[in-house]
Design an enzyme around this catalytic site. Structure first.
Site, PDB file in Angstrom:
ATOM      1  N   PHE A  11      63.198 -25.241  48.672  1.00 12.60           N
ATOM      2  CA  PHE A  11      62.091 -25.108  48.713  1.00 12.60           C
ATOM      3  C   PHE A  11      61.306 -25.759  48.422  1.00 12.60           C
ATOM      4  CE2 PHE A  11      59.185 -22.097  44.983  1.00 12.60           C
ATOM      5  CZ  PHE A  11      58.040 -21.677  46.578  1.00 12.60           C
ATOM      6  N   THR A  98      66.082 -26.201  54.266  1.00 11.54           N
ATOM      7  CA  THR A  98      66.668 -27.320  53.872  1.00 11.54           C
ATOM      8  C   THR A  98      66.695 -28.234  54.853  1.00 11.54           C
ATOM      9  OG1 THR A  98      68.894 -26.363  54.811  1.00 11.54           O
ATOM     10  CG2 THR A  98      68.020 -25.402  52.922  1.00 11.54           C
ATOM     11  N   VAL A 154      61.149 -28.869  67.068  1.00 12.30           N
ATOM     12  CA  VAL A 154      61.171 -29.976  67.443  1.00 12.30           C
ATOM     13  C   VAL A 154      58.812 -30.439  67.541  1.00 12.30           C
ATOM     14  CG1 VAL A 154      60.166 -30.439  70.245  1.00 12.30           C
ATOM     15  CG2 VAL A 154      62.178 -29.367  69.435  1.00 12.30           C
ATOM     16  N   GLU A 211      62.226 -37.314  56.577  1.00 15.79           N
ATOM     17  CA  GLU A 211      63.101 -36.557  55.927  1.00 15.79           C
ATOM     18  C   GLU A 211      63.448 -36.807  55.103  1.00 15.79           C
ATOM     19  OE1 GLU A 211      64.536 -34.057  58.662  1.00 15.79           O
ATOM     20  OE2 GLU A 211      63.259 -34.848  59.506  1.00 15.79           O
ATOM     21  N   ASP A 222      66.471 -38.274  64.176  1.00 13.37           N
ATOM     22  CA  ASP A 222      65.843 -37.278  64.591  1.00 13.37           C
ATOM     23  C   ASP A 222      65.113 -37.428  66.060  1.00 13.37           C
ATOM     24  OD1 ASP A 222      63.508 -35.358  63.155  1.00 13.37           O
ATOM     25  OD2 ASP A 222      62.575 -36.483  63.858  1.00 13.37           O
ATOM     26  N   LYS A 226      66.340 -33.571  68.723  1.00 13.78           N
ATOM     27  CA  LYS A 226      64.818 -33.128  69.472  1.00 13.78           C
ATOM     28  C   LYS A 226      65.323 -32.924  70.879  1.00 13.78           C
ATOM     29  CE  LYS A 226      61.878 -33.333  65.663  1.00 13.78           C
ATOM     30  NZ  LYS A 226      60.950 -34.708  64.913  1.00 13.78           N
ATOM     31  N   GLY A 324      54.035 -32.654  59.326  1.00 12.47           N
ATOM     32  CA  GLY A 324      53.264 -32.362  58.079  1.00 12.47           C
ATOM     33  C   GLY A 324      53.643 -31.273  57.409  1.00 12.47           C
TER      34      GLY A 324
HETATM   35  N1  LIG Z   1      58.062 -32.032  56.596  1.00  8.24           N
HETATM   36  C1  LIG Z   1      58.057 -31.780  58.018  1.00  8.24           C
HETATM   37  O1  LIG Z   1      56.768 -32.584  58.926  1.00  8.24           O
HETATM   38  C2  LIG Z   1      58.735 -30.919  58.932  1.00  8.24           C
HETATM   39  C3  LIG Z   1      60.158 -30.903  58.817  1.00  8.24           C
HETATM   40  N2  LIG Z   1      61.258 -30.309  59.353  1.00  8.24           N
HETATM   41  C4  LIG Z   1      62.375 -30.042  59.025  1.00  8.24           C
HETATM   42  O2  LIG Z   1      62.722 -28.587  57.967  1.00  8.24           O
HETATM   43  C5  LIG Z   1      63.358 -29.305  56.825  1.00  8.24           C
HETATM   44  C6  LIG Z   1      62.311 -28.921  55.416  1.00  8.24           C
HETATM   45  O3  LIG Z   1      61.397 -30.166  55.283  1.00  8.24           O
HETATM   46  P1  LIG Z   1      60.761 -30.319  54.702  1.00  8.24           P
HETATM   47  O4  LIG Z   1      60.235 -29.325  53.549  1.00  8.24           O
HETATM   48  O5  LIG Z   1      59.560 -31.607  54.633  1.00  8.24           O
HETATM   49  O6  LIG Z   1      61.857 -31.041  53.450  1.00  8.24           O
HETATM   50  P2  LIG Z   1      61.868 -30.981  51.293  1.00  8.24           P
HETATM   51  O7  LIG Z   1      62.943 -32.654  52.013  1.00  8.24           O
HETATM   52  O8  LIG Z   1      60.436 -31.459  51.167  1.00  8.24           O
HETATM   53  O9  LIG Z   1      62.516 -29.547  51.224  1.00  8.24           O
HETATM   54  C7  LIG Z   1      63.715 -29.236  51.247  1.00  8.24           C
HETATM   55  C8  LIG Z   1      64.656 -28.633  50.414  1.00  8.24           C
HETATM   56  O10 LIG Z   1      65.395 -28.369  50.525  1.00  8.24           O
HETATM   57  C9  LIG Z   1      65.495 -28.096  49.685  1.00  8.24           C
HETATM   58  N3  LIG Z   1      67.999 -28.272  49.951  1.00  8.24           N
HETATM   59  C10 LIG Z   1      68.399 -28.970  50.338  1.00  8.24           C
HETATM   60  N4  LIG Z   1      69.780 -28.084  50.265  1.00  8.24           N
HETATM   61  C11 LIG Z   1      69.605 -26.938  49.805  1.00  8.24           C
HETATM   62  C12 LIG Z   1      70.712 -26.077  50.284  1.00  8.24           C
HETATM   63  N5  LIG Z   1      71.941 -26.325  50.659  1.00  8.24           N
HETATM   64  N6  LIG Z   1      70.051 -25.072  49.273  1.00  8.24           N
HETATM   65  C13 LIG Z   1      68.839 -24.589  49.191  1.00  8.24           C
HETATM   66  N7  LIG Z   1      67.887 -25.248  49.064  1.00  8.24           N
HETATM   67  C14 LIG Z   1      68.480 -27.328  49.391  1.00  8.24           C
HETATM   68  C15 LIG Z   1      65.902 -29.024  48.965  1.00  8.24           C
HETATM   69  O11 LIG Z   1      65.900 -29.054  47.529  1.00  8.24           O
HETATM   70  C16 LIG Z   1      64.242 -29.099  49.430  1.00  8.24           C
HETATM   71  O12 LIG Z   1      63.807 -29.236  48.369  1.00  8.24           O
HETATM   72  C17 LIG Z   1      63.945 -30.036  57.451  1.00  8.24           C
HETATM   73  O13 LIG Z   1      64.812 -29.955  58.337  1.00  8.24           O
HETATM   74  C18 LIG Z   1      63.287 -30.832  57.955  1.00  8.24           C
HETATM   75  O14 LIG Z   1      63.717 -31.945  59.003  1.00  8.24           O
HETATM   76  C19 LIG Z   1      61.036 -29.723  61.136  1.00  8.24           C
HETATM   77  C20 LIG Z   1      58.942 -30.089  61.414  1.00  8.24           C
HETATM   78  C21 LIG Z   1      58.821 -30.884  60.422  1.00  8.24           C
HETATM   79  N1  LIG Z   2      60.763 -35.980  59.832  1.00  7.97           N
HETATM   80  C1  LIG Z   2      60.045 -35.493  61.271  1.00  7.97           C
HETATM   81  C2  LIG Z   2      59.570 -34.212  61.166  1.00  7.97           C
HETATM   82  C3  LIG Z   2      59.630 -33.251  62.052  1.00  7.97           C
HETATM   83  O1  LIG Z   2      60.626 -32.991  62.497  1.00  7.97           O
HETATM   84  C4  LIG Z   2      58.923 -36.744  61.421  1.00  7.97           C
HETATM   85  O2  LIG Z   2      58.860 -37.774  61.405  1.00  7.97           O
HETATM   86  O3  LIG Z   2      58.871 -36.115  63.456  1.00  7.97           O
END
Ligand SMILES: NC(=O)C1=CN([C@@H]2O[C@H](COP(=O)(O)OP(=O)(O)OC[C@H]3O[C@@H](n4cnc5c(N)ncnc54)[C@H](O)[C@@H]3O)[C@@H](O)[C@H]2O)C=CC1
Ligand SMILES: N[C@@H](CC=O)C(=O)O
Length: 350
Positions: A11, A98, A154, A211, A222, A226, A324
């Site tokens: 979350f 996560t 991606v 990340e 990363d 991808k 984002g």
């Molecule tokens: N933020 C972005 O622009 C993008 C993110 N992603 C991917 O999406 C995923 C989420 O990204 P965000 O929300 O930005 O990351 P974030 O770091 O804001 O949120 C991840 C959440 O997962 C929780 N978490 C970690 N391990 C856990 C577990 N074992 N059980 C339950 N909760 C757990 C953390 O407490 C944290 O609140 C990541 O894998 C990221 O690589 C992919 C594309 C773009």
């Molecule tokens: N950390 C990544 C988020 C998407 O995968 C990025 O910066 O592109």
């Protein structure tokens, strides 16, 4: 009217934003697409777990997470209890967001496996399970008659995986090259504008692009994931992580950027894969000083671009947000819309 019950695993930025979009976009989803969404379970490392089959009050939980409170104070538990929540909750769809673990994809691989094994569909933005266990999880989903969708892994919400799979039918794909990391592209742009490396990374973190460990962006891990996803999904390359050469932007100095500008070049982190005459695929990621008239040189900020090399059309390039919170939450929504469309098609043909 179909209502899908969903569970949010993780979350943080992405799943919180999905939880914000559900009430704001709910009416449009119902009237235009014919389904509603209800969140029945949430787990998070910091908050624990909350399971409410009658539907979680999203405005209440969206206010949590700033202090030290956990779901235990709201009738849930301070522990994530991921396996039990994923296997036993009443959700039809698990949204896994996560942390991406670039080494073995865990624990997200297990989260996805538990969901699929228990007959739940999965959408994820987590690159680990898709890059490192994609084929296994896709076949597990098929065996259990459920969906495994991962468009956001991606280029966040910008459609590239489904677009290429669906719209390039009849074309031969020879390879691709692209800017696939929003953070490093943003950082390079800010360094070009005179900001120092650390300050530029802090900005990318505040904007929700980076990340949890930004070294994954900066050192190319990363993009390596991808490229692996795209090569295996679109070129049927059968590659493993070690087959994708990796170099990040930490070796690019402010001096390199100044010299590049004087020579009419711009540094970009480029991920690519190409099919060789013998059928094998060579793939990698590295920083390149591109001439300014190169199609990828003008892609700035957290925008990404992916240029597919096709036999009948030549290069076909897709550009859009690569990172984002809102953009990535939309990717999860687009996965759910895809699942709904597939189910509707099955019912219509039955
Ligand atoms: N933020 C972005 O622009 C993008 C993110 N992603 C991917 O999406 C995923 C989420 O990204 P965000 O929300 O930005 O990351 P974030 O770091 O804001 O949120 C991840 C959440 O997962 C929780 N978490 C970690 N391990 C856990 C577990 N074992 N059980 C339950 N909760 C757990 C953390 O407490 C944290 O609140 C990541 O894998 C990221 O690589 C992919 C594309 C773009
Ligand atoms: N950390 C990544 C988020 C998407 O995968 C990025 O910066 O592109």
């Amino acid at each position: 009217m179909t209502t899908y019950d969903i569970a949010l695993i993780g979350f943080g930025g992405v799943n919180r934003t999905l939880a914000e979009l559900i009430p704001t976009r709910g009416e449009a989803l119902r009237s235009e697409l014919g389904f509603g969404l209800r969140v029945v379970a949430i787990t998070d490392l910091r908050l624990g777990s909350l399971v409410q089959p009658e539907g979680i009050d999203l405005p209440v939980v969206l206010n949590l997470g700033q202090g030290s409170e956990t779901f235990a104070e709201y009738g849930g538990s301070a522990d994530t209890n991921n396996e039990s929540v994923i296997r036993n909750c009443t959700a039809n769809i698990i949204c896994e967001a996560t942390f991406t673990n670039p080494e073995d994809g865990e624990p997200a691989v297990s989260h996805v496996r538990w969901a699929l094994e228990s007959g739940k569909s999965v959408c994820t933005t987590n690159k680990g399970p898709v890059a490192l266990r994609g084929a296994e999880l896709t076949s597990l989903a098929a065996r259990n008659g459920v969906h495994f969708e991962f468009e956001g892994a991606v280029m966040s919400g910008t459609p590239v995986i489904r677009l290429a799979k669906k719209m390039f039918a009849g074309l031969k794909l020879n390879g691709f090259e692209g800017i696939l990391n929003g953070t490093s592209n943003y950082v390079l742009g800010r360094m070009e504008a005179g900001l120092d490396f650390e300050a530029a990374i802090s900005e990318a973190q505040a904007l929700g692009y980076a990340e949890a460990n930004p070294a994954a962006d900066i050192e190319g891990y990363d993009v390596q994931l991808k490229v692996l996803i795209l090569a295996n999904e679109l070129l049927d390359a059968g590659l493993e992580l070690k087959d994708v050469q990796r170099q990040g932007i930490s070796t690019v100095t402010p001096e390199d950027i100044r010299t590049g500008a004087l020579e009419g070049r711009r540094w970009k982190l480029v991920g690519s894969a190409r099919r060789n005459p013998d059928g094998s695929v060579t793939a990698g990621v590295s920083p390149v000083a591109l001439p300014l008239d190169h199609g990828l040189a003008g892609i700035s900020g957290a925008t990404n671009a992916l240029s597919f090399d096709t036999d009948l059309l030549g290069p076909v390039t897709v550009s859009g947000p690569g990172a984002g919170r809102v953009e990535t939450a939309y990717a999860l929504l687009s996965d759910i819309i895809t699942m709904h469309a597939a189910s509707t098609e099955v019912s219509a043909n039955a």
